[in-house]
Motif scaffolding. Structure first.
Motif, short mmCIF file in Angstrom:
data_model
loop_
_atom_site.label_atom_id
_atom_site.label_comp_id
_atom_site.label_asym_id
_atom_site.label_seq_id
_atom_site.Cartn_x
_atom_site.Cartn_y
_atom_site.Cartn_z
N ARG A 84 4.36 0.61 4.90
CA ARG A 84 4.48 2.00 4.46
C ARG A 84 4.70 2.07 2.95
NH1 ARG A 84 8.09 2.41 8.74
NH2 ARG A 84 7.05 3.03 10.63
N ILE A 97 1.44 1.29 1.18
CA ILE A 97 0.52 2.42 1.27
C ILE A 97 0.90 3.50 0.27
CG2 ILE A 97 -0.18 4.36 2.76
CD1 ILE A 97 -0.10 2.29 5.10
N THR A 98 2.19 3.77 0.16
CA THR A 98 2.66 4.76 -0.81
C THR A 98 2.31 4.34 -2.23
OG1 THR A 98 4.46 5.42 0.65
CG2 THR A 98 4.72 5.94 -1.69
N GLN A 99 2.53 3.07 -2.55
CA GLN A 99 2.20 2.56 -3.88
C GLN A 99 0.71 2.63 -4.16
OE1 GLN A 99 3.88 -1.36 -3.73
NE2 GLN A 99 5.93 -0.68 -4.28
N LEU A 100 -0.11 2.31 -3.17
CA LEU A 100 -1.57 2.36 -3.36
C LEU A 100 -2.05 3.79 -3.56
CD1 LEU A 100 -2.69 -0.31 -0.74
CD2 LEU A 100 -2.85 -0.49 -3.23
N ARG A 101 -1.47 4.72 -2.82
CA ARG A 101 -1.84 6.12 -3.00
C ARG A 101 -1.47 6.61 -4.39
NH1 ARG A 101 -0.03 8.25 2.95
NH2 ARG A 101 -1.99 7.73 4.00
N GLN A 102 -0.28 6.21 -4.85
CA GLN A 102 0.14 6.60 -6.20
C GLN A 102 -0.77 5.98 -7.25
OE1 GLN A 102 4.14 5.46 -7.29
NE2 GLN A 102 4.24 7.02 -8.86
N LEU A 120 -3.93 5.16 -6.90
CA LEU A 120 -5.22 5.87 -6.90
C LEU A 120 -5.11 7.20 -7.62
CD1 LEU A 120 -6.57 5.18 -3.30
CD2 LEU A 120 -7.56 4.41 -5.46
N SER A 121 -4.03 7.90 -7.37
CA SER A 121 -3.81 9.18 -8.03
C SER A 121 -3.66 8.99 -9.54
CB SER A 121 -2.57 9.85 -7.46
OG SER A 121 -2.28 11.03 -8.16
N THR A 156 -6.96 8.24 -11.33
CA THR A 156 -7.78 9.44 -11.54
C THR A 156 -7.32 10.20 -12.77
OG1 THR A 156 -8.22 9.61 -9.17
CG2 THR A 156 -8.55 11.61 -10.48
#
Length: 121
Positions: free
Chosen positions: A37, A40-45, A47-48, A51
């Motif tokens: 978890r 996943i949180t780190q990867l989402r951050q 990616l954001s 961008t």
């Protein structure tokens, strides 16, 4: 006949429980899930952030008439000089394009870094 005990331990049943697993296996499973978890949180951050950083880099390229590498260098330099995370510098720059005021803590070092890039080129 019955399944191999090792196979039962390694294969979760439909409820997600490890059948026949020793108690420490449940703790390990919970730790693994928590680690996943967090990742996943780190990867989402990431990616954001990527961008927003890309948008800021593009803005600098257009506004300062510089290359992608030079725009990256400007963002890094401003981040280091202000001790503000690069993604936060980028977010402030992108927000300024949307009508928000660019904080002076970023505006002044950004202006200096862009001038340095223009004078070097």
């Amino acid at each position: 006949m019955g399944a191999d005990p090792a196979e039962r331990t390694a294969n979760p049943d439909v409820t997600g429980e490890l059948r026949g697993a020793p108690p420490h296996a449940h703790r390990l499973e919970a730790e693994t899930q928590a680690q996943m978890r967090a990742e996943i949180t780190q990867l989402r951050q990431a990616l954001s952030s990527r961008t927003v950083i890309g948008q800021a880099q593009g803005m600098l390229m257009a506004l300062a008439a510089c290359s992608a590498d030079e725009a990256w260098d400007v963002l890094v330099e401003v981040s280091q000089r202000t001790n503000i995370k690069l993604r936060e510098v980028a977010a402030a720059l992108v927000a300024a394009a949307g009508g928000n005021e660019l904080p002076a803590s970023v505006r002044v070092p950004l202006r200096q870094s862009v001038r340095r890039v223009r004078n070097a080129g």
